[in-house]
Design an enzyme around this catalytic site. Sequence first.
Site, mmCIF file in Angstrom:
data_model
loop_
_atom_site.group_PDB
_atom_site.id
_atom_site.type_symbol
_atom_site.label_atom_id
_atom_site.label_comp_id
_atom_site.label_asym_id
_atom_site.label_seq_id
_atom_site.Cartn_x
_atom_site.Cartn_y
_atom_site.Cartn_z
ATOM 1 N N ARG A 171 -14.595 13.678 34.285
ATOM 2 C CA ARG A 171 -13.480 11.894 34.748
ATOM 3 C C ARG A 171 -12.611 12.204 33.254
ATOM 4 N NH1 ARG A 171 -14.571 12.842 38.386
ATOM 5 N NH2 ARG A 171 -16.035 11.781 40.149
ATOM 6 N N SER A 220 -15.164 2.774 39.577
ATOM 7 C CA SER A 220 -16.437 3.063 39.478
ATOM 8 C C SER A 220 -16.024 2.239 37.591
ATOM 9 C CB SER A 220 -17.339 4.285 38.869
ATOM 10 O OG SER A 220 -17.179 4.425 40.561
ATOM 11 N N GLU A 290 -16.352 4.067 32.169
ATOM 12 C CA GLU A 290 -15.086 5.241 32.786
ATOM 13 C C GLU A 290 -13.629 4.598 33.021
ATOM 14 O OE1 GLU A 290 -16.534 6.707 35.544
ATOM 15 O OE2 GLU A 290 -15.377 7.378 37.217
#
Length: 301
Positions: A171, A220, A290
């Site tokens: 990510r 998320s 995140e």
Amino acid sequence: MNPVLDLPRLEGTAERGGALADFIWFRTGGPAEWLVKPCDVDDLAGFMSRLDPAITVMPVGVGSNLIVRDAGVPGIVVRLPKSFAKVSVDGDRVRAGAAAMGITVASKARDAGIGGLEFLRGIPGTVGGAVRMNAGAYGREVCDILVEAVLVLRDGSIETWPRERLGYTYRHSQVPDGAVVVEALFEGKPGEPSAIGAEMDRIAAEREASQPLRSRTGGSTFKNPPGTKAWQLIDAAGCRGLRIGDAQVSEKHCNFLLNLGKASAADIEALGEEVRRRVREQSGIMLEWEIQRVGRGSGEE
Ligand SMILES: Cc1cc2nc3c(=O)[nH]c(=O)nc-3n(C[C@H](O)[C@H](O)[C@H](O)COP(=O)(O)OP(=O)(O)OC[C@H]3O[C@@H](n4cnc5c(N)ncnc54)[C@H](O)[C@@H]3O)c2cc1C
């Protein structure tokens, strides 16, 4: 906010105090000092080259991975309009403008019999956001399918970067601060459109069953720590359904935070921090955000 910025000429539009909460998935947070929509790549490059280097530039897609803090984003926020959303196919490669949505790219690949891009069906963001975030699902991520990306760097130069140069990890990419991804070239492998379509339908159904897709959320919230799932830690710490004002930990998937209606960005961020605190107390693990948190909170200079 800074004093009024003196902006260079632009063919597209520049809106002072342009609202971000109108389209950011959480539907909350402050405005951009300037919301800039260039009409094409040359327009963006020319604008960036003439812009005072001291002014920050932040590109934005559809904000499906963003908490925009309540006092808004100083400097320039670049939102690419539809003219940057073209998608074309050549052999087993798909060239996509950075404003195209993942689902559009996956569908175009399916229709052309190109497999391997199905996971983009489940990621509700733009190509630019996906390239920047190394978005992924179901064991695949952007770095598995990206050949190269075209970037307009902060100084206005236009460069094509091969995947290797983007320094991908989980990510994360090394797209430089202030650079805008304007195009990406993806590569798949030949496949049967019906089988590719069936896999996309499976992904869509699974998402629908497990995620609060119709809510104001940011996806998320925390990265999965090595060897474990963030949602399991959050659940074990008793945070499922936890609320601060109108911000709530989703009952359906507890690594998602929700804006139930009138939550401020500060409420959502405070809820995330409370979750981190409780998880650390319970498991000893400090969760890592995140979701990207951008801009300034109320009361910050
Ligand atoms: C319901 C839901 C499910 C999700 N599921 C997943 C999932 O399975 N996997 C996953 O990885 N993510 C998931 N996400 C998170 C999110 O969709 C991805 O991170 C997506 O890639 C963000 O795209 P965006 O265009 O909305 O980017 P934004 O949220 O607008 O921006 C994210 C970051 O990318 C940067 N950025 C955006 N556009 C550009 C550009 N053109 N050039 C350079 N930088 C840019 C921004 O500055 C910011 O740092 C989910 C989100 C939601 C709401």
